[in-house]
Design an enzyme around this catalytic site. Structure first.
Site, PDB file in Angstrom:
ATOM      1  N   GLY A   9       0.862  -1.184   0.000  1.00 21.98           N
ATOM      2  CA  GLY A   9       0.000   0.000   0.000  1.00 21.98           C
ATOM      3  C   GLY A   9       0.897   1.231   0.000  1.00 21.98           C
ATOM      4  N   GLY A  12      -0.206   5.078  -1.141  1.00 23.24           N
ATOM      5  CA  GLY A  12      -1.266   5.830  -0.479  1.00 23.24           C
ATOM      6  C   GLY A  12      -0.713   7.040   0.271  1.00 23.24           C
ATOM      7  N   ASP A  35       2.370  -2.106  -4.308  1.00 22.84           N
ATOM      8  CA  ASP A  35       1.016  -1.543  -4.425  1.00 22.84           C
ATOM      9  C   ASP A  35       0.339  -2.192  -5.618  1.00 22.84           C
ATOM     10  OD1 ASP A  35      -0.072   1.428  -3.120  1.00 22.84           O
ATOM     11  OD2 ASP A  35      -1.233   0.511  -4.738  1.00 22.84           O
ATOM     12  N   ILE A  36      -0.993  -2.015  -5.722  1.00 17.76           N
ATOM     13  CA  ILE A  36      -1.641  -2.532  -6.929  1.00 17.76           C
ATOM     14  C   ILE A  36      -1.594  -1.498  -8.053  1.00 17.76           C
ATOM     15  CG2 ILE A  36      -3.168  -4.292  -5.963  1.00 17.76           C
ATOM     16  CD1 ILE A  36      -5.407  -2.346  -5.957  1.00 17.76           C
ATOM     17  N   ARG A  37      -1.132  -0.288  -7.705  1.00 17.81           N
ATOM     18  CA  ARG A  37      -0.949   0.737  -8.746  1.00 17.81           C
ATOM     19  C   ARG A  37       0.511   1.129  -8.790  1.00 17.81           C
ATOM     20  NH1 ARG A  37      -2.897   5.366  -6.668  1.00 17.81           N
ATOM     21  NH2 ARG A  37      -3.129   4.322  -4.672  1.00 17.81           N
ATOM     22  N   ASN A  53      -1.172  -7.502  -4.890  1.00 14.60           N
ATOM     23  CA  ASN A  53      -2.576  -7.471  -4.507  1.00 14.60           C
ATOM     24  C   ASN A  53      -2.689  -8.364  -3.276  1.00 14.60           C
ATOM     25  OD1 ASN A  53      -5.269  -7.873  -4.153  1.00 14.60           O
ATOM     26  ND2 ASN A  53      -5.702  -8.557  -6.244  1.00 14.60           N
ATOM     27  N   TYR A 143     -15.555   0.228   8.014  1.00 13.32           N
ATOM     28  CA  TYR A 143     -14.123   0.472   8.232  1.00 13.32           C
ATOM     29  C   TYR A 143     -13.774   0.277   9.707  1.00 13.32           C
ATOM     30  CZ  TYR A 143      -9.895   3.480   8.568  1.00 13.32           C
ATOM     31  OH  TYR A 143      -8.654   4.000   8.813  1.00 13.32           O
TER      32      TYR A 143
HETATM   33  C1  AKB Z   1     -10.773   8.255   7.941  1.00 13.71           C
HETATM   34  O1  AKB Z   1     -11.255   9.401   8.087  1.00 13.71           O
HETATM   35  O2  AKB Z   1     -11.424   7.280   7.542  1.00 13.71           O
HETATM   36  C2  AKB Z   1      -9.333   8.040   8.327  1.00 13.71           C
HETATM   37  C3  AKB Z   1      -9.198   7.572   9.743  1.00 13.71           C
HETATM   38  C4  AKB Z   1      -9.439   8.499  10.856  1.00 13.71           C
HETATM   39  O3  AKB Z   1      -8.899   6.435   9.955  1.00 13.71           O
HETATM   40  N1  AKB Z   1      -8.584   9.240   8.135  1.00 13.71           N
END
Ligand code: AKB
Length: 314
Positions: A9, A12, A35-37, A53, A143
């Site tokens: 990654g 990023g 990275d994948i890019r 990947n 997330y």
């Molecule tokens: C997000 O906003 O998703 C991130 C984080 C706080 O993990 N920057």
């Protein structure tokens, strides 16, 4: 023989700066950007690059076989705002990517693994002020759920298999070198670009939304300090609370006006990122990081603002 570090990654927001710093410390040839890019900046020429990947086990295994790394930084992830648009994909990448890396790290005797968590592990019922390391955690974004589950896996691999996994719960990270990756805290970067371009910004978070934040230089230094800390000092094997500052969009606008006096801040109504921000802490208690590996941020809001404007002006 020299030891090799893989950064997965690498293109990023964090990877771009972490690879540069790790190459300064350990030498360009010994830090492999993955990275994948393909990178669109100069690390491509400054050291080795591999397409990786994390969900493709054959591809990942070939990279472990080729480099026999002693350390891995796994940064590939889908962040909070983007994750809500495709929850299953976010879960797949954030969770199975981590498990694949942890398993190969065991198979190939990797000495240390770094994996970032986030303040997104906290939720609406977590305490909002000076949120402590241990408290109610009920994340309600995919997330946040994947980061909390990932923390439990990291601790599990340490306890069951002795794998030295280290992790930090990042606050919003503010930087100018690479674009942010689809998070809720991204307003605190966009605001600087628009302040310089048009002296105004339309914030997707409202005036009073206080969030924990950090300037990228501090985040990179803290990450490397944690990875270099003596193993016996580390008391947390899930992920460390970590912070640099906290502010609201209104407070940041006041700071920006010290440099761009006619800067105007407007607010857009009904952005889905507002609910995410409202579920997160306003400030973080990172006393375990301070105690265990002497964590101390160097950038407050005033210094960060100065640096962001100085670099972006160029
Ligand atoms: C997000 O906003 O998703 C991130 C984080 C706080 O993990 N920057």
């Amino acid at each position: 023989m020299h030891e090799t570090t893989l950064v997965i990654g690498a293109n990023g927001q964090i990877g771009t700066e972490l690879v540069t710093e790790l190459r300064n410390i350990y030498g360009s040839d010994y830090v492999v950007a993955c990275d994948i890019r393909r990178p669109d900046y100069d690390t491509k020429n400054a050291g080795p690059f591999e397409f990786v990947n994390v969900l493709d086990k054959e591809n990942l295994k070939a990279i472990f076989q080729k480099y026999k790394p002693s350390a891995i930084y796994l940064l590939a992830a889908i962040l909070s705002a983007t994750g809500e648009q495709n929850p299953k994909l976010a879960w797949d990448l954030n969770m199975n990517g981590l498990l694949n890396v942890l398993d190969f790290a065991l198979d190939f005797n990797v000495k240390k693994v770094y994996w970032p968590s986030s303040i997104a592990v906290f939720g609406p019922n977590s305490p909002k002020e000076h949120t402590s390391q241990y408290c109610v955690m009920d994340p309600n974004t995919v997330y946040g759920i994947s980061k909390l589950a990932g923390e439990r896996w990291c601790e599990y691999y340490f306890n069951k298999h002795g794998l030295d996994v280290r992790s930090i719960r990042y606050p919003g990270l503010i930087s100018w070198k690479a674009a942010p990756g689809g998070g809720t805290t991204d307003y605190a970067i966009h605001i600087f670009h628009d302040a310089l371009k048009k002296a105004s910004y339309n914030s997707f978070l409202n005036a009073e939304t206080r969030l924990p934040m950090m300037y990228m230089d501090d985040a990179i230094r803290g990450t490397i300090e944690l990875m270099e800390a003596p193993v016996e000092k580390l008391s947390i094997r899930s992920s460390y609370n970590f912070t640099g500052m906290d502010f609201t969009p209104e407070e940041l606008a006041i700071e920006i006006r010290k440099h761009i006096p006619d800067f105007k801040l407007n607010y857009s109504a009904h952005d889905p990122r507002q609910a995410i921000a409202d579920s997160w802490p306003k400030s973080i208690d990172d006393s375990f990081a301070q105690r265990d590996w002497n964590w101390k941020p160097e950038f407050d809001m005033a210094r960060m603002t100065e640096e962001m404007l100085r670099h972006l002006r160029k």
